[in-house]
Write a protein that holds these residues in place. Structure first.
Motif: not given
Length: 114
Positions: A90-114
């Motif tokens: 995910g991004p190392a830094v995220i800015n959220v201005p006053v009164g706003e909602t900002v999505p933080y994109p968290l990505t999961f990339t599996p390297v094997a089945e489990s």
């Protein structure tokens, strides 16, 4: 006012906010000899909520979950993200201005089945 030989005085303050935020006030103490003004700022945080994310993805294919971060305070927020664990990005830094909602994109990339 007279402290009676003591150099401190207790001044209890009770704050009962209806929502999170930053609250400011002035306390003015006057006597015939002195005037003192105290600036008080109280920052009230929302209750901490435990959250859990479950990612289901085919092996070797990425899936992204957007986590909404709402700023209902009176100041802009800047977050630094420190992700722990393999396969999460995910991004190392995220800015959220006053009164706003900002999505933080968290990505999961599996390297094997489990």
């Amino acid at each position: 006012f007279f402290l009676g030989g003591c150099d401190t005085v207790e001044f209890p303050i009770k704050i009962t906010p209806k929502s999170p935020g930053s609250f400011h006030c002035q306390i003015v103490l006057k006597s015939s000899f002195d005037i003192r003004v105290y600036e008080v700022e109280c920052v009230v945080n929302a209750d901490q909520a435990d959250a859990q994310l479950e990612f289901l993805a085919p092996a070797f294919q990425a899936v992204t979950q957007e986590i909404p971060i709402s700023n209902i305070s009176s100041e802009d927020w800047m977050f630094e993200a420190h992700l722990e664990g393999q396969c999460f990005h995910g991004p190392a830094v995220i800015n959220v201005p006053v009164g706003e909602t900002v999505p933080y994109p968290l990505t999961f990339t599996p390297v094997a089945e489990s």
